[in-house]
Design a protein around this motif. Structure first.
Motif, short mmCIF file in Angstrom:
data_model
loop_
_atom_site.label_atom_id
_atom_site.label_comp_id
_atom_site.label_asym_id
_atom_site.label_seq_id
_atom_site.Cartn_x
_atom_site.Cartn_y
_atom_site.Cartn_z
N ASP A 5 0.81 -1.21 0.00
CA ASP A 5 0.00 0.00 0.00
C ASP A 5 0.84 1.26 0.00
O ASP A 5 0.45 2.28 -0.58
CB ASP A 5 -0.92 0.01 1.23
CG ASP A 5 -1.86 1.21 1.22
OD1 ASP A 5 -2.67 1.32 0.28
OD2 ASP A 5 -1.77 2.04 2.15
N ARG A 6 2.04 1.22 0.64
CA ARG A 6 2.88 2.41 0.74
C ARG A 6 4.34 2.04 0.60
O ARG A 6 4.74 0.92 0.93
CB ARG A 6 2.68 3.11 2.10
CG ARG A 6 1.35 3.81 2.27
CD ARG A 6 1.32 4.63 3.55
NE ARG A 6 1.24 3.81 4.75
CZ ARG A 6 2.06 3.90 5.77
NH1 ARG A 6 3.10 4.73 5.73
NH2 ARG A 6 1.90 3.13 6.84
N ASP A 43 -1.35 -3.19 3.02
CA ASP A 43 -2.66 -2.61 3.31
C ASP A 43 -3.18 -3.02 4.69
O ASP A 43 -4.16 -2.43 5.19
CB ASP A 43 -3.67 -2.99 2.23
CG ASP A 43 -3.81 -4.48 2.02
OD1 ASP A 43 -2.89 -5.24 2.42
OD2 ASP A 43 -4.83 -4.92 1.45
N LEU A 71 3.53 -1.14 -5.85
CA LEU A 71 2.30 -0.82 -5.12
C LEU A 71 1.11 -1.54 -5.74
O LEU A 71 0.94 -1.57 -6.96
CB LEU A 71 2.06 0.68 -5.09
CG LEU A 71 3.08 1.51 -4.30
CD1 LEU A 71 2.67 2.97 -4.26
CD2 LEU A 71 3.27 0.96 -2.88
N SER A 384 1.77 6.23 -1.87
CA SER A 384 0.76 5.22 -1.56
C SER A 384 0.03 4.90 -2.86
O SER A 384 0.35 5.46 -3.92
CB SER A 384 -0.23 5.73 -0.51
OG SER A 384 -1.06 6.73 -1.08
#
Length: 399
Positions: A5-6, A43, A71, A384
């Motif tokens: 997610d990041r 996530d 990502l 993100s």
């Protein structure tokens, strides 16, 4: 399924306790340990970390690649993620050092230390002390005595002189002086040339043979990287000729396929790939498996950052060779010591009388001290799945 997610990138520059003069970069004095740190978050909030040497701004543009390639991807599909590292390499970016961050996450999800996830059972690794500087003979004797007192029974020294007689005298003196008390190995650092700050010798096959003869005469444990890394045929000839084991293989960016060819050619009798350079965790373990099948030996290289040490420790603990091969412990006081190298860890990675106790916590088993990261690091990229932040002002502070 968890996905990335990041991602964040930091440049970290932490002071060493004293100047350090690495033998493999002539004319260089290091006052700091400098590296690029990557931080992935899934996530569901699981974090993965890794790091690689970086003098300054050379990885300024890496963030966009990481965001675009990783990502949203399945965090546990190591083969697919490794394929995307290959995609980066096609564009000229060799970044196998990122792959251990994926393993960090995968092992944390499994609730296991990485080496146990990989099938390893060795909770302790027997170490050899790996010196990093050139020393005069008397100073080298003192260093060997100090490492013996620390609990090590094997030490690797460095040679890097234009005059081969000087190099031979170095190994002969310390090996004879420590005979019967400590085994001595030597790293010639001939597989690559880092000449940006000073010239360096380039050995011929004939010089390497003469040096191997001298090493065998004084009973050295092994001779490491005595020839340029792309000279596969000459390496194989030297290894067949030598009465002392020839070792190497740390920085072969092509990973398994090049190292497999070298293993089948018998370029080395001891293979030492570093997961941060030579293909990541998975490919290094595949090299270990091939070494077993080919009757060769295996133990990873790990001179880089604290992450380089711990990642390769997990590789060694899972390699099937931990019972018979020593693992490298970089140590060159007063400059290169765990407190300096591991400056952003909550606890430096110390040895225990010549042994390393593997971490019992899930993942790589190291924790980032956020206060120290804030003190020594600058986040220069953050992304993100929703937004991207490139922070060039962070690099304005980096020399």
């Amino acid at each position: 399924m968890q996905v990335f997610d990041r991602v964040e990138l930091y440049h970290v520059s932490a002071p060493l306790p004293a100047p350090f003069a690495p033998s493999w970069i002539p004319g260089t004095i290091r006052h700091k340990t400098n590296f690029c740190l990557v931080h992935f978050v899934t996530d569901e909030g699981v974090e993965g970390w890794s790091a690689f040497p970086a003098a300054g701004r050379e990885r300024a543009g890496l963030g966009d690649l990481l965001a675009g390639l990783f990502l949203g991807q399945d965090v546990e599909d190591i083969d697919r993620l490794a394929e995307r590292i290959h995609i980066m390499a096609v564009g000229g970016n060799f970044n196998w050092w990122i792959e251990p961050a994926f393993w960090d996450i995968k092992a944390k999800i499994a609730g296991l230390p990485l080496y146990k996830l990989l099938g390893g059972t060795h909770d302790r690794l027997k170490l050899y002390a790996s010196a990093g500087e050139l020393r005069a003979p008397e100073a080298r004797r003192e260093e060997a005595e100090a490492r013996l007192a620390d609990g090590f029974d094997t030490m690797k020294v460095r040679v890097h002189d234009f005059d081969e007689a000087v190099d031979i005298a170095q190994i002969s003196d310390v090996a004879t002086y420590m005979q019967g008390r400590m085994k001595i190995a030597v790293d010639c650092n001939q597989a690559f040339r880092l000449t940006q700050n000073g010239d360096a010798p380039l050995w011929s096959l004939d010089r390497a043979k003469r040096f191997a003869d001298a090493a065998a005469d004084v009973g050295l444990a092994w001779v490491e990287e005595p020839l340029f890394g792309e000279w596969h045929e000459e390496m194989a000839e030297l290894t067949a000729y030598s009465r002392v084991p020839i070792a190497g293989g740390e920085l072969h960016f092509a990973g398994y396929h090049e190292l497999a060819r070298m293993a089948r050619m018998r370029c080395y009798s001891i293979f030492q790939p570093d997961a941060m350079w030579a293909g990541g965790v998975k490919q290094c373990l595949e090299v270990a498996k091939l070494c077993r099948a080919e009757g060769l030996k295996f133990t990873p290289h790990c001179w880089s950052t604290g992450f380089g040490f711990i990642v390769n420790a997990h590789v060694h603990a899972a390699s099937g060779f931990a019972d018979e091969m020593l693992y490298e412990y970089p140590l060159a006081p007063p400059g290169w010591v765990p407190e300096g190298r591991d400056a952003i860890f909550t606890e430096p990675l110390h040895h225990d009388r010549g042994w390393f106790n593997m971490p019992s916590t899930p993942g790589l088993g190291v924790e980032i001290d956020r206060d120290k990261l804030a003190r020594y690091g600058r986040c220069y990229f953050s992304a993100s799945r929703r937004e991207v932040h490139w922070m060039p002002e962070a690099f304005a502070e980096i020399g």
